[in-house]
Design a protein around this motif. Structure first.
Motif, PDB file in Angstrom:
ATOM      1  N   ALA A 126       0.841  -1.206   0.000  1.00 44.40           N
ATOM      2  CA  ALA A 126       0.000   0.000   0.000  1.00 44.40           C
ATOM      3  C   ALA A 126       0.874   1.253   0.000  1.00 44.40           C
ATOM      4  CB  ALA A 126      -0.925  -0.006   1.205  1.00 44.40           C
ATOM      5  N   ARG A 127       1.991   1.194   0.706  1.00 48.35           N
ATOM      6  CA  ARG A 127       2.912   2.331   0.724  1.00 48.35           C
ATOM      7  C   ARG A 127       3.461   2.600  -0.677  1.00 48.35           C
ATOM      8  NH1 ARG A 127       5.289   0.602   4.929  1.00 48.35           N
ATOM      9  NH2 ARG A 127       7.418   0.123   4.352  1.00 48.35           N
ATOM     10  N   PRO A 146      12.239  -1.777   3.184  1.00 49.09           N
ATOM     11  CA  PRO A 146      13.134  -0.639   2.923  1.00 49.09           C
ATOM     12  C   PRO A 146      13.023  -0.106   1.495  1.00 49.09           C
ATOM     13  CG  PRO A 146      14.414  -2.653   3.213  1.00 49.09           C
ATOM     14  CD  PRO A 146      12.989  -2.985   3.529  1.00 49.09           C
ATOM     15  N   VAL A 147      12.659  -0.954   0.555  1.00 48.35           N
ATOM     16  CA  VAL A 147      12.461  -0.497  -0.824  1.00 48.35           C
ATOM     17  C   VAL A 147      11.291   0.485  -0.868  1.00 48.35           C
ATOM     18  CG1 VAL A 147      11.789  -1.218  -3.159  1.00 48.35           C
ATOM     19  CG2 VAL A 147      13.483  -2.543  -1.885  1.00 48.35           C
ATOM     20  N   ALA A 148      10.202   0.136  -0.198  1.00 47.31           N
ATOM     21  CA  ALA A 148       9.029   1.023  -0.151  1.00 47.31           C
ATOM     22  C   ALA A 148       9.394   2.350   0.504  1.00 47.31           C
ATOM     23  CB  ALA A 148       7.892   0.347   0.610  1.00 47.31           C
ATOM     24  N   VAL A 166       1.806  11.310   5.733  1.00 47.81           N
ATOM     25  CA  VAL A 166       1.877  10.918   7.145  1.00 47.81           C
ATOM     26  C   VAL A 166       1.214   9.561   7.358  1.00 47.81           C
ATOM     27  CG1 VAL A 166       1.088  11.499   9.482  1.00 47.81           C
ATOM     28  CG2 VAL A 166       2.119  13.262   8.029  1.00 47.81           C
ATOM     29  N   VAL A 167       0.046   9.369   6.777  1.00 52.31           N
ATOM     30  CA  VAL A 167      -0.658   8.088   6.917  1.00 52.31           C
ATOM     31  C   VAL A 167       0.183   6.957   6.330  1.00 52.31           C
ATOM     32  CG1 VAL A 167      -2.673   6.754   6.141  1.00 52.31           C
ATOM     33  CG2 VAL A 167      -2.965   9.078   7.036  1.00 52.31           C
ATOM     34  N   VAL A 168       0.720   7.188   5.152  1.00 51.50           N
ATOM     35  CA  VAL A 168       1.528   6.166   4.489  1.00 51.50           C
ATOM     36  C   VAL A 168       2.805   5.897   5.282  1.00 51.50           C
ATOM     37  CG1 VAL A 168       2.882   5.707   2.409  1.00 51.50           C
ATOM     38  CG2 VAL A 168       0.566   6.586   2.209  1.00 51.50           C
ATOM     39  N   ALA A 169       3.440   6.943   5.802  1.00 49.60           N
ATOM     40  CA  ALA A 169       4.657   6.765   6.592  1.00 49.60           C
ATOM     41  C   ALA A 169       4.374   5.960   7.861  1.00 49.60           C
ATOM     42  CB  ALA A 169       5.273   8.116   6.933  1.00 49.60           C
ATOM     43  N   LEU A 170       3.207   6.160   8.443  1.00 53.97           N
ATOM     44  CA  LEU A 170       2.853   5.402   9.646  1.00 53.97           C
ATOM     45  C   LEU A 170       2.687   3.911   9.354  1.00 53.97           C
ATOM     46  CD1 LEU A 170       0.407   7.857  11.447  1.00 53.97           C
ATOM     47  CD2 LEU A 170       2.750   7.248  12.118  1.00 53.97           C
TER      48      LEU A 170
END
Length: 188
Positions: free
Chosen positions: A12-13, A70-72, A42-46
């Motif tokens: 999803a990220r 880590p790729v994402a 912010v949502v994606v980083a969480l």
């Protein structure tokens, strides 16, 4: 383990990256673009925290997930930095330092894994601090306005991204120093 819950969050990220970038091409006022991109980032980083937590909690860790996570993160950071450069909110040299380090350390980790010395370049607290600082700086720069009528996010984001660039160089030097003895031993 391609499609367990933690890995789906990581996917999803990756899927969200074009959405964050694409927002800036929509016919919306700049304040709306900035707000939507910031919230989405912010949502994606969480989800980075959530997928790691869930993988451990549900005992769904996998080598594929360890590769993809880590790729994402790198895709998310690099895409965000590039859009910030395009918007004139970030100097290209700062983006180049951060992106260049990510490429160099990824290549170093791959090489160290090939020679059986991946432990020497395992993630260190310095790298985690660097990641945290840049993950706070980026939404400030995406928002590009006054937060709560008090915080100038462009000023704070700029200072934080400079700090992230310094930490980026520092952590790269750290990882190279850790790898150098292994590299010298294998070259002989």
């Amino acid at each position: 383990m391609f499609f367990n819950l933690p890995t789906l969050l990581t996917w999803a990220r990756i899927v969200a990256i074009p959405l964050i970038v694409g927002i800036f091409y929509l016919d919306l006022n700049s304040g709306t673009k900035n707000l939507v991109a910031t919230v989405l980032f912010v949502v994606v980083a969480l989800t980075d925290w959530a997928d790691g937590y869930l993988a451990r909690k549900l005992n769904q860790t996998s080598s594929f997930g360890a590769f993809l996570d880590p790729v994402a993160d790198k895709f998310l950071v690099c895409a965000s930095l590039l859009i910030l450069v395009q918007l004139g909110r970030l100097e290209s040299l700062v983006a180049l330092v951060i992106i260049g380090r990510e490429i160099a350390i990824s290549a170093l980790r791959e090489w160290m894994a090939q020679i059986g010395a991946s432990r020497s370049v395992a993630v260190h607290m310095l790298g985690k601090v660097k990641t945290t600082v840049q993950m706070v700086a980026i939404p400030f720069l995406l928002y590009h306005g006054s937060l709560f009528g008090v915080i100038d996010t462009q000023v704070w984001g700029t200072w934080l991204i400079y700090a992230a660039a310094v930490l980026t160089i520092w952590s790269m030097v750290y990882y190279l120093q850790k790898a150098l003895p292994e590299i010298r031993a294998k070259v002989r």
